[in-house]
Structures are given as structure tokens and as C-alpha cells.
Design an enzyme around this catalytic site. Structure first.
Site, PDB file in Angstrom:
ATOM      1  N   PRO A  52       0.818  -1.229   0.000  1.00  0.00           N
ATOM      2  CG  PRO A  52      -0.511  -1.398   1.914  1.00  0.00           C
ATOM      3  CD  PRO A  52       0.660  -2.010   1.210  1.00  0.00           C
ATOM      4  CD  GLU A  83       0.485  -5.678  10.977  1.00  0.00           C
ATOM      5  OE1 GLU A  83       0.331  -4.458  10.844  1.00  0.00           O
ATOM      6  OE2 GLU A  83      -0.455  -6.499  10.939  1.00  0.00           O
ATOM      7  NE  ARG A 123      -8.340  -4.023 -20.725  1.00  0.00           N
ATOM      8  CZ  ARG A 123      -9.410  -4.367 -21.408  1.00  0.00           C
ATOM      9  NH1 ARG A 123      -9.964  -5.536 -21.215  1.00  0.00           N
ATOM     10  NH2 ARG A 123      -9.945  -3.532 -22.271  1.00  0.00           N
ATOM     11  CG  ASP A 178      -9.899  -0.471 -22.407  1.00  0.00           C
ATOM     12  OD1 ASP A 178     -10.945  -0.847 -22.943  1.00  0.00           O
ATOM     13  OD2 ASP A 178      -9.009  -1.237 -22.002  1.00  0.00           O
TER      14      ASP A 178
HETATM   15 CL1  6GU Z   1      -0.401  -3.686  -3.366  1.00  0.00          CL
HETATM   16  N1  6GU Z   1      -1.203  -4.364  -0.950  1.00  0.00           N
HETATM   17  C1  6GU Z   1      -1.991  -4.221   0.116  1.00  0.00           C
HETATM   18  N2  6GU Z   1      -1.834  -5.047   1.159  1.00  0.00           N
HETATM   19  N3  6GU Z   1      -2.926  -3.284   0.227  1.00  0.00           N
HETATM   20  C2  6GU Z   1      -3.082  -2.492  -0.819  1.00  0.00           C
HETATM   21  C3  6GU Z   1      -2.305  -2.580  -1.974  1.00  0.00           C
HETATM   22  C4  6GU Z   1      -1.349  -3.546  -2.015  1.00  0.00           C
HETATM   23  N4  6GU Z   1      -2.695  -1.624  -2.826  1.00  0.00           N
HETATM   24  C5  6GU Z   1      -3.671  -0.981  -2.217  1.00  0.00           C
HETATM   25  N5  6GU Z   1      -3.915  -1.482  -1.003  1.00  0.00           N
END
Ligand code: 6GU
Length: 244
Positions: free
Chosen positions: A99, A126, A164, A179
Site C-alpha cells: 500500500p 504487517e 490487455r 478503454d
Molecule cells: Cl499492493 N497491498 C496491500 N496489502 N494493500 C493495498 C495494496 C497492495 N494496494 C492498495 N492497497
């Protein structure tokens, strides 16, 4: 194009890989997806891949040794299509799904699709021991501003968006160009589509689509796209003002 997926949950992938476009692309040899279980690189007899964080705190951290050794082993693997006279090792671009990464958008998808090989490293718990990043220097990619339980679904998102753009994967070569977020239409959403029947519960198909007048149809669709985009995603029409 070859994808290597490094994960603690390889069982999450076969269902997805066996469906639809991707299944056909794999059968046709356009796409190759190899799954690697990080746990196979665990060192101790308990096959541990995670541990408690130094300094305390909740959750578990993915250990540096199995992850780094798994990536190194996969990087050394030759392409499945290679033979005696073409046995060059292609290390591939390493992508860590977290994330904290660069947010995935269509320009990034296009960049990834230009690679011959992608190594997708999925996190859990984590997160990774920081030394995984320090040693491997991956590109970190996030699929959006929300938290998933792990990188596996994000890796599927990356694969889905990238394939794609591989020539021959879509039945109709034009459809990925139309798209919403492709380079040729980057700032407009899709126009509304209709198929039979012409009327359902009093809802009609717009007359112009039945007219056979292709110029008028194109103009109507262009206008529809513009209206829809303005209504829902004004930020796409004036991206600089949205702070992106
Ligand atoms: Cl790549 N991993 C995780 N755990 N949460 C996310 C993500 C990735 N992308 C957005 N949220």
C-alpha cells in the site's frame, strides 16, 4: 510475456488464471504465469517466513532471508521458452505490491506491459522487513488508497490490466485502445452501450444508435463520454487541478 508471482498463498491464483482472457492467452503462449511459494525458501524446520517486529508492536513481519533468496532464485530462472541457443537469463523487473507504493494507473500499466518479464512480490502481515527493499530495490506499486489483506489480489489486478495490452490477447485489437484510460482516450470515460432488446420495462435504446448513421453515432458517443466524464470524474478533464 512472463509473470513470476512470489507469494505465501499460491493457491489463490489458479482460479483466476484458469478463466476467460487469461486462460486463452496462456493457452496461446502469449502469457506465462509461474507461481512461487515463498515458504519453500524458509530456512528452519518450522518453515517460518514471518516473525515479531523488533521494537514491539502488533502483527508479524515478513523475514528478509526467505524473501530475498526466493527473489534471487526466481531471477536466475531462465525463460520457459528458452532453449540451448537462446538461454539468456532475463532477470525481469521486480515489483513489490504494497500500500506504500506508486499508485497504479494506466500510464504505469503501459510501462509494465513494455517489459518482457515481471516478478511480482506479494506481501502479507504487517509488511516486509525493510532490508528486503534495501537489498532488492524493487519498484513498489499500490493498487489504490485502501488496505488489502495482502498483495495477491493487487498482483492479479496488475496482471489483468497488463495482459490487455499484449498484442493478440484481446480478440479485437481496437478494444483496449478505446478503454477509458488508454493513451488515446486518457481523459474520457466510456460511453453507454446497449444491446437487444430495444425496449425493456419502458427503457428504450437511444434512437440514434438504431439509425445506421455512423457519423451521428460517433458524435453521440463522443458527447456521451464527455457528459459522463464531467458528471463523475471532473478530475480527468482538468487533472492538474485535482492535485494528481
Ligand atoms: Cl499492493 N497491498 C496491500 N496489502 N494493500 C493495498 C495494496 C497492495 N494496494 C492498495 N492497497
Amino acid at each position: 510475456m512472463r509473470f513470476d508471482v512470489l507469494t505465501l498463498f499460491p493457491e489463490m491464483f489458479p482460479g483466476y488464471l484458469g478463466q476467460s482472457l487469461l486462460k486463452l492467452a496462456i493457452q496461446r503462449g502469449l502469457v506465462d504465469v509461474k507461481l512461487h511459494d515463498i515458504r519453500d525458501w524458509a530456512k528452519d524446520k518450522h518453515k517460518s517466513v514471518d516473525d515479531r517486529p523488533f521494537g514491539g508492536g502488533p502483527g508479524m513481519v515478513l523475514r528478509v532471508e526467505p524473501v530475498v533468496e526466493c527473489v534471487e532464485a526466481v531471477r536466475e530462472e531462465k525463460d520457459s521458452a528458452s532453449n540451448a541457443k537462446d538461454s539468456q537469463v532475463r532477470p525481469g523487473r521486480l515489483v513489490m505490491l504494497t500500500p506504500q507504493g506508486r499508485k497504479l494507473d494506466q500510464p504505469l500499466v503501459e510501462e509494465l506491459a513494455a517489459e518482457e518479464r515481471l516478478i511480482l512480490l506479494c506481501g502479507r502481515y504487517e509488511g516486509f522487513d525493510q532490508r528486503v527493499r534495501d537489498i532488492l530495490e524493487p519498484d513498489e506499486i499500490s493498487v489504490g488508497d485502501y488496505v488489502l489483506n495482502g498483495g495477491e489480489v493487487a498482483a492479479m489486478v496488475v496482471i489483468d490490466a497488463v495482459i490487455r495490452l499484449i498484442p493478440g490477447v484481446l480478440g479485437d485489437e481496437q478494444s483496449s485502445q478505446q478503454d477509458s484510460f488508454s493513451a488515446s482516450r486518457r481523459h474520457l470515460l466510456e460511453f453507454s452501450q446497449y444491446t437487444r432488446p430495444r425496449e425493456f420495462r419502458g427503457h428504450q435504446v437511444p434512437e440514434v444508435l438504431l439509425s445506421g448513421d455512423h457519423q451521428q453515432i460517433a458524435a453521440w458517443r463522443e458527447e456521451e463520454s464527455r457528459r459522463k466524464t464531467e458528471q463523475r470524474r471532473g478530475d480527468l478533464l482538468s487533472p492538474r487541478e485535482s492535485g494528481e
